[in-house]
Design a protein around this motif. Structure first.
Motif, mmCIF file in Angstrom:
data_model
loop_
_atom_site.group_PDB
_atom_site.id
_atom_site.type_symbol
_atom_site.label_atom_id
_atom_site.label_comp_id
_atom_site.label_asym_id
_atom_site.label_seq_id
_atom_site.Cartn_x
_atom_site.Cartn_y
_atom_site.Cartn_z
ATOM 1 N N MET A 1 40.414 69.298 17.771
ATOM 2 C CA MET A 1 39.048 68.771 17.859
ATOM 3 C C MET A 1 39.072 67.304 17.448
ATOM 4 O O MET A 1 39.692 66.938 16.445
ATOM 5 N N ILE A 2 38.397 66.448 18.231
ATOM 6 C CA ILE A 2 38.320 65.022 17.931
ATOM 7 C C ILE A 2 36.859 64.595 17.955
ATOM 8 O O ILE A 2 36.132 64.888 18.913
ATOM 9 N N GLY A 3 36.403 63.911 16.905
ATOM 10 C CA GLY A 3 35.016 63.434 16.873
ATOM 11 C C GLY A 3 34.790 62.388 15.821
ATOM 12 O O GLY A 3 35.626 62.158 14.944
ATOM 13 N N ASP A 4 33.616 61.751 15.905
ATOM 14 C CA ASP A 4 33.310 60.629 15.012
ATOM 15 C C ASP A 4 32.719 61.072 13.685
ATOM 16 O O ASP A 4 32.707 60.306 12.726
ATOM 17 N N ASN A 5 32.201 62.309 13.622
ATOM 18 C CA ASN A 5 31.524 62.765 12.418
ATOM 19 C C ASN A 5 32.491 63.590 11.570
ATOM 20 O O ASN A 5 32.926 64.670 11.980
ATOM 21 N N LEU A 6 32.807 63.080 10.385
ATOM 22 C CA LEU A 6 33.817 63.729 9.541
ATOM 23 C C LEU A 6 33.429 65.158 9.191
ATOM 24 O O LEU A 6 34.253 66.080 9.254
ATOM 25 N N ALA A 7 32.158 65.372 8.825
ATOM 26 C CA ALA A 7 31.726 66.704 8.402
ATOM 27 C C ALA A 7 31.658 67.670 9.584
ATOM 28 O O ALA A 7 32.120 68.814 9.489
ATOM 29 N N MET B 1 49.666 72.950 20.998
ATOM 30 C CA MET B 1 48.285 72.787 21.413
ATOM 31 C C MET B 1 48.123 73.115 22.902
ATOM 32 O O MET B 1 48.954 72.727 23.713
ATOM 33 N N LYS B 2 47.049 73.807 23.205
ATOM 34 C CA LYS B 2 46.747 74.146 24.593
ATOM 35 C C LYS B 2 45.409 73.585 25.053
ATOM 36 O O LYS B 2 45.086 73.650 26.238
ATOM 37 N N ALA B 3 44.626 73.048 24.103
ATOM 38 C CA ALA B 3 43.312 72.519 24.470
ATOM 39 C C ALA B 3 42.884 71.448 23.480
ATOM 40 O O ALA B 3 43.343 71.429 22.335
ATOM 41 N N VAL B 4 42.008 70.577 23.937
ATOM 42 C CA VAL B 4 41.404 69.580 23.060
ATOM 43 C C VAL B 4 39.889 69.598 23.299
ATOM 44 O O VAL B 4 39.430 69.691 24.435
ATOM 45 N N ILE B 5 39.138 69.592 22.218
ATOM 46 C CA ILE B 5 37.674 69.570 22.280
ATOM 47 C C ILE B 5 37.204 68.236 21.736
ATOM 48 O O ILE B 5 37.586 67.822 20.640
ATOM 49 N N PHE B 6 36.382 67.557 22.508
ATOM 50 C CA PHE B 6 35.821 66.282 22.094
ATOM 51 C C PHE B 6 34.350 66.438 21.751
ATOM 52 O O PHE B 6 33.611 67.147 22.446
ATOM 53 N N ASP B 7 33.917 65.761 20.699
ATOM 54 C CA ASP B 7 32.492 65.505 20.518
ATOM 55 C C ASP B 7 32.061 64.554 21.628
ATOM 56 O O ASP B 7 32.905 63.921 22.275
ATOM 57 N N LEU B 8 30.749 64.400 21.845
ATOM 58 C CA LEU B 8 30.278 63.522 22.920
ATOM 59 C C LEU B 8 29.683 62.226 22.372
ATOM 60 O O LEU B 8 30.244 61.148 22.554
ATOM 61 N N ASP B 9 28.527 62.318 21.696
ATOM 62 C CA ASP B 9 27.829 61.111 21.262
ATOM 63 C C ASP B 9 28.626 60.353 20.214
ATOM 64 O O ASP B 9 29.009 60.904 19.176
ATOM 65 N N ASN B 10 28.849 59.085 20.479
ATOM 66 C CA ASN B 10 29.608 58.181 19.614
ATOM 67 C C ASN B 10 31.071 58.583 19.456
ATOM 68 O O ASN B 10 31.755 58.146 18.545
ATOM 69 N N THR B 11 31.538 59.419 20.393
ATOM 70 C CA THR B 11 32.960 59.731 20.497
ATOM 71 C C THR B 11 33.444 59.357 21.896
ATOM 72 O O THR B 11 34.256 58.455 22.061
#
Length: 254
Positions: free
Chosen positions: A180-186, A1-11
């Motif tokens: 990618m990391i986030g709270d919304n599964l879809a 891995m060279k990067a991580v992308i986060f969702d913002l709201d509720n993450t």
């Protein structure tokens, strides 16, 4: 891995907590009791109307007006007659929302951990560019983020594959090198995986915090920290022992 992308709201950003506090503080000025039922209605209306902006049916300001049209009759308050008056009226809630903006306690440690690995850090959010950048600045996370991509800046929303691919391009990495990391599964997991990224689901308290209709499962970034943490030689004996144990008793603790 060279990067991580986060969702913002509720993450990274506690949208639900900030909005709940704002609605509770706003309702008395409308002559209404800040009941659990009314707060729940506010979120239900948001969930119905906000996707219409993402679909291009409404402007960002238009979805705010639409929320007023649905919510104010519930508290017996007249909807302002003109759009400028509606926009001004909405600022009563918006100012309170901004005053309660906060990051989750585990957000900064997660970004610092990723940054310490030398990873590029992105935020991909289905939101407006001005507001989402303002959130990151206010909660103190902006200096840790290399790239912020929004629905407005990209011209597409999650789960359109281009939203993830364009964010990767802005970060200068390939999708296969990106988490990618986030709270919304879809939107944050299934959509990202379909675009070729690795993805992890961060299940913040689900749905409306005021009811027990949906599971209220808390999960910290501790569970994905091992993915972000660089390996050292000292890790391998422990990992090998764990693998051997799984071979001996593969169903233990499953």
């Amino acid at each position: 891995m060279k990067a991580v992308i986060f969702d913002l709201d509720n993450t990274l950003f506690d949208h639900t907590g900030s909005a709940e506090a704002a609605v509770r503080a706003w309702l008395p000025s409308l002559g209404a009791d800040p009941s659990d039922a009314l707060v729940a209605e506010w979120f239900a209306i948001e969930d119905r109307v906000y996707p219409r902006w993402l679909a291009g049916e409404l402007t960002h300001q238009g979805q705010r007006r639409a929320r007023l049209h649905e919510f104010l009759p519930l508290v017996g308050h007249p909807v302002p007659a003109t759009e400028p008056e509606q926009d001004e009226f909405f600022t009563g809630y918006l100012n309170l929302y901004k005053s309660h903006w906060s990051a989750y306690p585990d957000a900064r440690p997660a970004l610092e951990l990723a940054q310490g690995n030398g990873w590029r850090i992105g935020v991909l959010t289905n939101g407006s560019t001005v507001q989402q950048n303002a959130k990151l600045e206010t909660i103190g996370l902006a200096p840790l983020v290399d790239v912020v991509c929004t629905t407005e800046s990209l011209g597409v929303s999650k789960p359109d594959p281009q939203s993830y691919l364009q964010t990767c391009a802005h970060l200068g990495v390939h999708p296969a090198e990106t988490l990618m990391i986030g709270d919304n599964l879809a939107l944050d997991v299934e959509g990202a995986q379909a675009a070729g990224l690795t993805a992890r689901h961060l299940n913040r308290p689900a749905g409306n915090l005021l009811t027990d209709l949906l599971p209220r499962t808390w999960k910290r970034y501790d569970e994905v920290a091992d993915v972000l943490r660089p390996r050292t030689d000292a890790d391998w004996p422990t990992d090998r022992d764990r693998i051997n144990q799984d071979v001996v008793n593969p169903h233990q603790d499953r």
